[in-house]
Design a protein around this motif. Structure first.
Motif, PDB file in Angstrom:
ATOM      1  N   ILE A   1       0.835  -1.199   0.000  1.00  0.00           N
ATOM      2  CA  ILE A   1       0.000   0.000   0.000  1.00  0.00           C
ATOM      3  C   ILE A   1       0.871   1.250   0.000  1.00  0.00           C
ATOM      4  CG2 ILE A   1      -1.616   1.365   1.391  1.00  0.00           C
ATOM      5  CD1 ILE A   1      -2.842  -1.373   2.272  1.00  0.00           C
ATOM      6  N   THR A   2       1.876   1.269   0.843  1.00  0.00           N
ATOM      7  CA  THR A   2       2.770   2.421   0.927  1.00  0.00           C
ATOM      8  C   THR A   2       3.507   2.629  -0.396  1.00  0.00           C
ATOM      9  OG1 THR A   2       3.046   1.985   3.283  1.00  0.00           O
ATOM     10  CG2 THR A   2       4.613   3.481   2.272  1.00  0.00           C
ATOM     11  N   TYR A   3       3.977   1.538  -1.002  1.00  0.00           N
ATOM     12  CA  TYR A   3       4.651   1.620  -2.299  1.00  0.00           C
ATOM     13  C   TYR A   3       3.704   2.186  -3.355  1.00  0.00           C
ATOM     14  CZ  TYR A   3       6.380   0.081  -6.820  1.00  0.00           C
ATOM     15  OH  TYR A   3       6.766   0.039  -8.142  1.00  0.00           O
ATOM     16  N   GLN A   4       2.480   1.672  -3.415  1.00  0.00           N
ATOM     17  CA  GLN A   4       1.520   2.117  -4.427  1.00  0.00           C
ATOM     18  C   GLN A   4       1.158   3.593  -4.243  1.00  0.00           C
ATOM     19  OE1 GLN A   4       0.588   0.603  -7.139  1.00  0.00           O
ATOM     20  NE2 GLN A   4       1.652  -1.278  -6.656  1.00  0.00           N
ATOM     21  N   VAL A   5       1.020   4.043  -3.015  1.00  0.00           N
ATOM     22  CA  VAL A   5       0.722   5.460  -2.757  1.00  0.00           C
ATOM     23  C   VAL A   5       1.888   6.330  -3.234  1.00  0.00           C
ATOM     24  CG1 VAL A   5       0.396   7.191  -0.940  1.00  0.00           C
ATOM     25  CG2 VAL A   5      -0.891   5.046  -0.876  1.00  0.00           C
ATOM     26  N   ALA A   6       3.104   5.928  -2.913  1.00  0.00           N
ATOM     27  CA  ALA A   6       4.279   6.695  -3.340  1.00  0.00           C
ATOM     28  C   ALA A   6       4.363   6.763  -4.857  1.00  0.00           C
ATOM     29  CB  ALA A   6       5.551   6.075  -2.764  1.00  0.00           C
ATOM     30  N   MET A   7       4.105   5.635  -5.517  1.00  0.00           N
ATOM     31  CA  MET A   7       4.218   5.614  -6.965  1.00  0.00           C
ATOM     32  C   MET A   7       3.066   6.356  -7.634  1.00  0.00           C
ATOM     33  SD  MET A   7       7.114   4.511  -7.114  1.00  0.00           S
ATOM     34  CE  MET A   7       7.165   4.848  -8.853  1.00  0.00           C
ATOM     35  N   SER A   8       1.917   6.361  -7.020  1.00  0.00           N
ATOM     36  CA  SER A   8       0.796   7.142  -7.543  1.00  0.00           C
ATOM     37  C   SER A   8       1.152   8.624  -7.522  1.00  0.00           C
ATOM     38  CB  SER A   8      -0.455   6.881  -6.707  1.00  0.00           C
ATOM     39  OG  SER A   8      -1.505   7.704  -7.119  1.00  0.00           O
ATOM     40  N   THR A   9       1.756   9.053  -6.448  1.00  0.00           N
ATOM     41  CA  THR A   9       2.197  10.442  -6.336  1.00  0.00           C
ATOM     42  C   THR A   9       3.250  10.751  -7.394  1.00  0.00           C
ATOM     43  OG1 THR A   9       1.741  10.428  -3.965  1.00  0.00           O
ATOM     44  CG2 THR A   9       3.215  12.150  -4.779  1.00  0.00           C
ATOM     45  N   ALA A  10       4.196   9.854  -7.574  1.00  0.00           N
ATOM     46  CA  ALA A  10       5.246  10.057  -8.575  1.00  0.00           C
ATOM     47  C   ALA A  10       4.664  10.111  -9.990  1.00  0.00           C
ATOM     48  CB  ALA A  10       6.300   8.954  -8.471  1.00  0.00           C
ATOM     49  N   ARG A  11       3.681   9.248 -10.284  1.00  0.00           N
ATOM     50  CA  ARG A  11       3.040   9.282 -11.611  1.00  0.00           C
ATOM     51  C   ARG A  11       2.349  10.624 -11.838  1.00  0.00           C
ATOM     52  NH1 ARG A  11       2.063   4.039 -10.228  1.00  0.00           N
ATOM     53  NH2 ARG A  11      -0.061   4.448  -9.485  1.00  0.00           N
TER      54      ARG A  11
END
Length: 53
Positions: free
Chosen positions: A9-19
């Motif tokens: 979940i933490t990884y996906q949130v970080a990558m969503s922000t980066a996208r």
């Protein structure tokens, strides 16, 4: 919550922000890939994980 699930979940949130930052032109695709590698390692995902986008 399971540690793996929390890391995902933490990884996906970080990558969503980066996208989003890429889509706004704030960071480049190359910077996005660097962030992805760093976040994957930080959250315990292998570089060829099926959970990485």
């Amino acid at each position: 919550m399971d540690e793996f699930l929390q890391n995902m979940i933490t990884y996906q949130v970080a990558m969503s922000t980066a996208r989003r930052l890429v889509s706004l032109g704030i960071i480049s695709e190359e910077e996005y890939r660097e962030i992805d590698t760093i976040m994957a390692k930080k959250h315990g995902l292998s570089l060829d994980s099926i959970y990485r986008l």
